[in-house]
Design a protein around this motif. Sequence first.
Motif, PDB file in Angstrom:
ATOM      1  N   GLU A   1      -2.124  -9.137   4.153  1.00  0.00           N
ATOM      2  CA  GLU A   1      -3.798  -9.372   3.839  1.00  0.00           C
ATOM      3  C   GLU A   1      -4.259  -8.100   4.207  1.00  0.00           C
ATOM      4  O   GLU A   1      -5.414  -7.657   3.349  1.00  0.00           O
ATOM      5  N   ASP A   2      -3.755  -7.137   4.954  1.00  0.00           N
ATOM      6  CA  ASP A   2      -4.808  -6.037   5.221  1.00  0.00           C
ATOM      7  C   ASP A   2      -4.177  -5.114   4.124  1.00  0.00           C
ATOM      8  O   ASP A   2      -5.280  -4.326   3.518  1.00  0.00           O
ATOM      9  N   VAL A   3      -2.992  -4.979   3.431  1.00  0.00           N
ATOM     10  CA  VAL A   3      -2.687  -4.203   2.623  1.00  0.00           C
ATOM     11  C   VAL A   3      -3.410  -4.585   1.277  1.00  0.00           C
ATOM     12  O   VAL A   3      -3.843  -3.612   0.641  1.00  0.00           O
ATOM     13  N   LEU A   4      -3.655  -6.045   1.221  1.00  0.00           N
ATOM     14  CA  LEU A   4      -4.313  -6.438  -0.091  1.00  0.00           C
ATOM     15  C   LEU A   4      -5.597  -6.144  -0.013  1.00  0.00           C
ATOM     16  O   LEU A   4      -6.415  -5.481  -0.898  1.00  0.00           O
ATOM     17  N   GLU A   5      -6.448  -6.353   1.119  1.00  0.00           N
ATOM     18  CA  GLU A   5      -7.682  -5.911   1.411  1.00  0.00           C
ATOM     19  C   GLU A   5      -8.024  -4.214   0.994  1.00  0.00           C
ATOM     20  O   GLU A   5      -8.857  -3.921   0.147  1.00  0.00           O
TER      21      GLU A   5
ATOM     22  N   LYS B   1      -9.907  -0.189  -2.632  1.00  0.00           N
ATOM     23  CA  LYS B   1      -9.766   1.019  -3.486  1.00  0.00           C
ATOM     24  C   LYS B   1      -9.549   0.864  -4.991  1.00  0.00           C
ATOM     25  O   LYS B   1      -9.730   1.870  -5.890  1.00  0.00           O
ATOM     26  N   GLY B   2      -9.400  -0.378  -5.288  1.00  0.00           N
ATOM     27  CA  GLY B   2      -9.054  -0.707  -6.951  1.00  0.00           C
ATOM     28  C   GLY B   2     -10.315  -1.526  -7.556  1.00  0.00           C
ATOM     29  O   GLY B   2     -11.253  -0.763  -7.903  1.00  0.00           O
ATOM     30  N   GLU B   3     -10.010  -2.598  -7.821  1.00  0.00           N
ATOM     31  CA  GLU B   3     -11.058  -3.356  -8.895  1.00  0.00           C
ATOM     32  C   GLU B   3     -12.399  -3.354  -8.221  1.00  0.00           C
ATOM     33  O   GLU B   3     -13.263  -3.444  -9.075  1.00  0.00           O
ATOM     34  N   ARG B   4     -12.437  -3.428  -6.801  1.00  0.00           N
ATOM     35  CA  ARG B   4     -13.904  -3.219  -6.359  1.00  0.00           C
ATOM     36  C   ARG B   4     -14.663  -2.214  -6.702  1.00  0.00           C
ATOM     37  O   ARG B   4     -15.795  -2.105  -6.649  1.00  0.00           O
ATOM     38  N   THR B   5     -13.875  -1.095  -6.732  1.00  0.00           N
ATOM     39  CA  THR B   5     -14.449   0.189  -6.964  1.00  0.00           C
ATOM     40  C   THR B   5     -14.738   0.563  -8.466  1.00  0.00           C
ATOM     41  O   THR B   5     -15.544   0.893  -9.078  1.00  0.00           O
ATOM     42  N   ASN B   6     -13.729  -0.098  -9.176  1.00  0.00           N
ATOM     43  CA  ASN B   6     -13.565   0.263 -10.649  1.00  0.00           C
ATOM     44  C   ASN B   6     -12.823  -1.035 -11.163  1.00  0.00           C
ATOM     45  O   ASN B   6     -12.040  -1.602 -11.181  1.00  0.00           O
ATOM     46  N   PRO B   7     -14.080  -1.870 -12.009  1.00  0.00           N
ATOM     47  CA  PRO B   7     -13.714  -2.839 -12.818  1.00  0.00           C
ATOM     48  C   PRO B   7     -12.257  -2.920 -13.501  1.00  0.00           C
ATOM     49  O   PRO B   7     -11.758  -3.856 -14.076  1.00  0.00           O
ATOM     50  N   ASN B   8     -12.331  -1.757 -14.270  1.00  0.00           N
ATOM     51  CA  ASN B   8     -11.454  -1.402 -15.150  1.00  0.00           C
ATOM     52  C   ASN B   8     -10.043  -0.884 -14.452  1.00  0.00           C
ATOM     53  O   ASN B   8      -9.080  -0.323 -15.231  1.00  0.00           O
TER      54      ASN B   8
ATOM     55  N   PRO C   1      -3.169 -12.320  -3.587  1.00  0.00           N
ATOM     56  CA  PRO C   1      -2.546 -12.745  -2.196  1.00  0.00           C
ATOM     57  C   PRO C   1      -0.988 -13.579  -2.853  1.00  0.00           C
ATOM     58  O   PRO C   1      -0.994 -14.042  -3.693  1.00  0.00           O
ATOM     59  N   GLU C   2       0.014 -13.711  -1.859  1.00  0.00           N
ATOM     60  CA  GLU C   2       1.022 -14.397  -2.220  1.00  0.00           C
ATOM     61  C   GLU C   2       1.260 -15.333  -1.061  1.00  0.00           C
ATOM     62  O   GLU C   2       0.697 -15.296   0.124  1.00  0.00           O
ATOM     63  N   TYR C   3       2.196 -16.316  -1.017  1.00  0.00           N
ATOM     64  CA  TYR C   3       2.577 -17.282  -0.071  1.00  0.00           C
ATOM     65  C   TYR C   3       2.717 -16.626   1.397  1.00  0.00           C
ATOM     66  O   TYR C   3       2.236 -17.003   2.476  1.00  0.00           O
TER      67      TYR C   3
ATOM     68  N   VAL D   1      -0.508   3.135   0.889  1.00  0.00           N
ATOM     69  CA  VAL D   1      -1.189   2.532   1.534  1.00  0.00           C
ATOM     70  C   VAL D   1      -0.376   2.080   2.654  1.00  0.00           C
ATOM     71  O   VAL D   1      -1.016   1.764   3.702  1.00  0.00           O
ATOM     72  N   LEU D   2       0.662   2.216   2.948  1.00  0.00           N
ATOM     73  CA  LEU D   2       1.913   1.801   3.772  1.00  0.00           C
ATOM     74  C   LEU D   2       1.801   2.613   4.802  1.00  0.00           C
ATOM     75  O   LEU D   2       1.562   3.882   4.831  1.00  0.00           O
ATOM     76  N   GLU D   3       2.375   2.384   6.064  1.00  0.00           N
ATOM     77  CA  GLU D   3       2.661   3.112   7.122  1.00  0.00           C
ATOM     78  C   GLU D   3       4.137   3.885   7.031  1.00  0.00           C
ATOM     79  O   GLU D   3       4.968   3.579   6.122  1.00  0.00           O
ATOM     80  N   GLU D   4       4.277   4.731   7.953  1.00  0.00           N
ATOM     81  CA  GLU D   4       5.793   5.344   8.087  1.00  0.00           C
ATOM     82  C   GLU D   4       6.634   4.208   8.323  1.00  0.00           C
ATOM     83  O   GLU D   4       6.626   3.525   8.983  1.00  0.00           O
ATOM     84  N   ASN D   5       7.883   4.592   7.648  1.00  0.00           N
ATOM     85  CA  ASN D   5       8.894   3.723   7.768  1.00  0.00           C
ATOM     86  C   ASN D   5       8.759   2.485   6.903  1.00  0.00           C
ATOM     87  O   ASN D   5       9.599   1.420   7.443  1.00  0.00           O
ATOM     88  N   GLN D   6       7.773   2.129   6.494  1.00  0.00           N
ATOM     89  CA  GLN D   6       7.565   0.934   5.605  1.00  0.00           C
ATOM     90  C   GLN D   6       7.904   1.166   4.282  1.00  0.00           C
ATOM     91  O   GLN D   6       7.615   2.297   3.642  1.00  0.00           O
ATOM     92  N   ALA D   7       8.238   0.200   3.324  1.00  0.00           N
ATOM     93  CA  ALA D   7       8.541   0.022   2.175  1.00  0.00           C
ATOM     94  C   ALA D   7       8.094  -1.094   1.209  1.00  0.00           C
ATOM     95  O   ALA D   7       8.067  -2.243   1.957  1.00  0.00           O
TER      96      ALA D   7
END
Length: 588
Positions: free
Chosen positions: A22-26, A31-38, A45-47, A84-90
């Motif tokens: 949820e945090d990554v998605l936010e 950074k994406g569509e809310r700043t630039n509609p294109n 979100p997913e399950y 946008v991930l933290e260290e050691n995350q993928a």
Amino acid sequence: VEYMLVSFDHENKKVQLVLNGEDVLETLQEKGERTNPNHPTLWRPEYGSYMIEGTPGQPYGGTMSEFNTVEDNMRKRREEATSVLEENQALCTITSFPRLGCPGFTLPVYKPNPVEGGASKSLFFPDEAINKHPRFSTLTRNIRHRRGEKVVINVPIFKDKNTPAPFIETFEDDEAARAAKPDHIYMDAMGFGMGNCCLQVTFQACSISEASYLYDQLATICPIVMALSAASPFYRGYVSDIDCRWGVISASVDDRTREERGLEPLKSSSYRISKSRYDSIDSYLSKCGEKYNDIDLTIDRGIYEQLVQNGIDHLLAQHVAHLFIRDPLTLFQEKIDLDDANESDHFENIQSTNWQTMRFKPPPPNSDIGWRVEFRPMEVQLTDFENSAYVVFVVLLTRVILSYKLDFLIPLSKVDENMKVAQKRDAVLQGMFYFRKDICKGGSAVVDGCGKARGGSEPALEEYTLMSIDTIINGKEGVFPGLIPILNSYLENMEVDVDTRCSIMNYLKLIKKRASGELMTVARWMREFIANHPDYKQDSVITDEMNYSLILKCNQIANELCECPELLGSGSAFRRVRYSGSKTDSSS
């Protein structure tokens, strides 16, 4: 494309699913569509609270050069989310996490809550691993309530040299003790299915009739492409005897009551329903498909008559009336009173929780979006190259189906049989699939090996036969021309720039070699990786350290930090620009 977020503990050789989707998605949406509609990517979100979904911001266009942009789009998605991930995350494109449901599989670690009050009441899957949006926990709870018991998933275990015979797990929980089968891996929650990742493609057609035609033709291709994309051999820390997630996810959302499943006489329920709400399609929609509709179709008779009286075609009316034998699974209070002339939420409430191999999508009200068809059976692959190859293969196939008026139709009951075969271990090499022998209704001279289609109102037995996937994809002299040769024939007649042609040929080469067995499916590669791991005791058990080694290797392959010729081939034909798209230490 659906993704899992994982965290590597290199010191303890452990990998866990990170519950911060949820945090990554936010962050990505901000950074994406809310700043630039294109913005080129839409994040959704997913399950699982360890999952996100990325789709292109705009549909691809209709020109051939668009095929050369798919992989780049997928790469950018991976890079964007990884940034946008933290260290050691993928960010991983794996279909099923091998130790999903094992103790400590999430970060932070949560214990399951099987007592009253939990959404799933699972013995294995904590509610914290479900996306926090109320839709997902409500779906989970309501499926269980409607069914009258927890969902039951039993997957056959792979019998290795030291696997106990019989393989039996003991559970103190009475419901689990009754539900678990010998020689099977038992799972009890929606998360074991909906917590897997897949690859889906939606096409827009030029009319309702073209959409119906594509829907039918592609339905017969679903089991073939599913077996070709097989990527999920492991469940709840065990090696299974299946290669695809389909049956697992089907059982994970099966909300049918005992009466609807035919286990008790009908009293409270209205219908006997032969399948879960997540399964293969039950009826063709086009006129040419009607004679192949040989599955008994349970429909809501009142809805069917209402649609037909209002001018809806009989085949589409029965399709919708079949979808509407299901109950709504969630309903939000603010969505109860809507103007159905201007909003489609009431229809989509049922439509979007009938999860089938194909989905027929009417245009949304007050929109310039047309009739769409969604192709849903594919398993997600490790790399952007592979995922692009499968997408391009299916999209090209739609172009060829429409250009050459191809006919892949066989009785729908045979497609169902193919779906069962497709999930088995090594189905891509061992399975035999019913497939139409003569696919050129119009006797198109463009495709070698095609003859005139037979007339008659009933499907004749000689119209289809059992074929291997190698024969279906690559062709066999005197038996079947092969889908790849047909695609090549189509491409020769199209004006395609050199770069695009080169990319398409590389994608088709991957599909061709997976079909022939020259390259492994992801499922086969994963099996061999575990079988050859120094810690593996030939007992069908996947330990934390084995899982860590596997997912780390998958991540290195995905980010092109190492070669994997068994999966991708070797040499420049399968390589593109290298980039480092991971926040994890790849040298470990």
